[in-house]
Design a protein around this motif. Sequence first.
Motif, short mmCIF file in Angstrom:
data_model
loop_
_atom_site.label_atom_id
_atom_site.label_comp_id
_atom_site.label_asym_id
_atom_site.label_seq_id
_atom_site.Cartn_x
_atom_site.Cartn_y
_atom_site.Cartn_z
N MET A 1 0.84 -1.16 0.00
CA MET A 1 0.00 0.00 0.00
C MET A 1 0.90 1.23 0.00
SD MET A 1 -3.11 1.09 2.50
CE MET A 1 -2.22 1.34 4.01
N GLU A 2 0.51 2.23 -0.79
CA GLU A 2 1.30 3.45 -0.87
C GLU A 2 0.41 4.64 -0.51
OE1 GLU A 2 3.67 5.85 -4.30
OE2 GLU A 2 3.83 3.68 -4.27
N ILE A 3 0.89 5.51 0.37
CA ILE A 3 0.14 6.69 0.80
C ILE A 3 0.58 7.89 -0.02
CG2 ILE A 3 -0.29 8.25 2.73
CD1 ILE A 3 0.18 5.86 4.59
N SER A 4 -0.38 8.64 -0.55
CA SER A 4 -0.10 9.83 -1.33
C SER A 4 -0.08 11.05 -0.41
CB SER A 4 -1.15 10.01 -2.41
OG SER A 4 -1.01 11.27 -3.03
N ALA A 5 1.05 11.73 -0.32
CA ALA A 5 1.17 12.91 0.54
C ALA A 5 0.33 14.07 0.00
CB ALA A 5 2.63 13.33 0.66
N GLU A 6 0.10 14.13 -1.31
CA GLU A 6 -0.71 15.21 -1.88
C GLU A 6 -2.18 15.09 -1.50
OE1 GLU A 6 1.22 13.26 -4.19
OE2 GLU A 6 2.93 14.60 -3.92
N LYS A 7 -2.66 13.85 -1.38
CA LYS A 7 -4.07 13.62 -1.08
C LYS A 7 -4.35 13.46 0.41
CE LYS A 7 -4.86 11.20 -5.42
NZ LYS A 7 -5.26 9.92 -6.01
N THR A 8 -3.32 13.32 1.22
CA THR A 8 -3.49 13.06 2.65
C THR A 8 -3.36 14.36 3.43
OG1 THR A 8 -2.52 10.88 2.35
CG2 THR A 8 -2.65 11.71 4.59
N LYS A 9 -4.34 14.63 4.29
CA LYS A 9 -4.34 15.81 5.15
C LYS A 9 -4.31 15.35 6.59
CE LYS A 9 -5.13 18.22 1.44
NZ LYS A 9 -4.02 18.38 0.59
N LEU A 10 -3.98 16.26 7.49
CA LEU A 10 -3.83 15.94 8.90
C LEU A 10 -4.70 16.90 9.71
CD1 LEU A 10 -2.23 14.54 11.21
CD2 LEU A 10 -0.58 16.39 10.97
N MET A 11 -5.50 16.34 10.64
CA MET A 11 -6.28 17.16 11.56
C MET A 11 -6.16 16.55 12.94
SD MET A 11 -10.24 18.41 11.47
CE MET A 11 -11.03 16.99 12.18
N THR A 12 -5.95 17.39 13.95
CA THR A 12 -5.84 16.90 15.31
C THR A 12 -6.99 17.42 16.14
OG1 THR A 12 -4.56 18.77 16.11
CG2 THR A 12 -3.33 16.96 15.16
N ASN A 13 -7.25 16.77 17.26
CA ASN A 13 -8.26 17.26 18.18
C ASN A 13 -7.61 17.98 19.36
OD1 ASN A 13 -7.17 15.08 19.46
ND2 ASN A 13 -9.09 14.07 19.91
N ASN A 14 -6.34 18.24 19.26
CA ASN A 14 -5.59 18.98 20.28
C ASN A 14 -5.72 20.47 19.98
OD1 ASN A 14 -3.78 20.01 22.10
ND2 ASN A 14 -2.07 18.74 21.47
N THR A 15 -6.19 21.28 20.93
CA THR A 15 -6.43 22.70 20.68
C THR A 15 -5.16 23.47 20.39
OG1 THR A 15 -6.37 23.13 23.06
CG2 THR A 15 -8.53 22.75 22.07
N SER A 16 -4.03 23.02 20.87
CA SER A 16 -2.78 23.73 20.62
C SER A 16 -2.06 23.23 19.36
CB SER A 16 -1.85 23.60 21.82
OG SER A 16 -1.52 22.26 22.04
N GLY A 17 -2.66 22.30 18.65
CA GLY A 17 -2.05 21.76 17.44
C GLY A 17 -0.97 20.74 17.78
N ILE A 18 -0.14 20.41 16.80
CA ILE A 18 0.95 19.47 17.04
C ILE A 18 2.27 20.18 16.76
CG2 ILE A 18 -0.40 17.41 16.54
CD1 ILE A 18 0.93 17.35 13.79
N ASN A 19 3.27 19.76 17.45
CA ASN A 19 4.59 20.38 17.31
C ASN A 19 5.52 19.57 16.41
OD1 ASN A 19 3.75 22.33 19.11
ND2 ASN A 19 4.47 21.19 20.88
N THR A 20 5.13 18.38 16.05
CA THR A 20 5.97 17.49 15.27
C THR A 20 5.51 17.47 13.81
OG1 THR A 20 6.20 16.10 17.22
CG2 THR A 20 6.86 15.15 15.13
N GLU A 21 6.45 17.53 12.90
CA GLU A 21 6.12 17.40 11.48
C GLU A 21 5.90 15.92 11.16
OE1 GLU A 21 9.11 19.02 8.97
OE2 GLU A 21 8.58 21.08 9.43
#
Length: 66
Positions: A1-21
């Motif tokens: 299986m291959e993940i496409s970085a162009e089609k993949t988005k990231l959302m967190t439920n942490n109000t301060s966001g994430i600090n790690t790329e």
Amino acid sequence: MEISAEKTKLMTNNTSGINTEIKVNGQKLETVTSFKYLGSVITDEGSKPEILSRIAQTTATLTRLK
């Protein structure tokens, strides 16, 4: 299986966001605050945007019926 970085988005439920790329194949994933999935608006704020979206869709449909 291959993940496409162009089609993949990231959302967190942490109000301060994430600090790690998070990277896929060396490309950083884009962080979003909302997206549409199966006709529903998913946000990090909760259900208020979904309710407002459904009210707008209902109003538009009722206006076309009249």
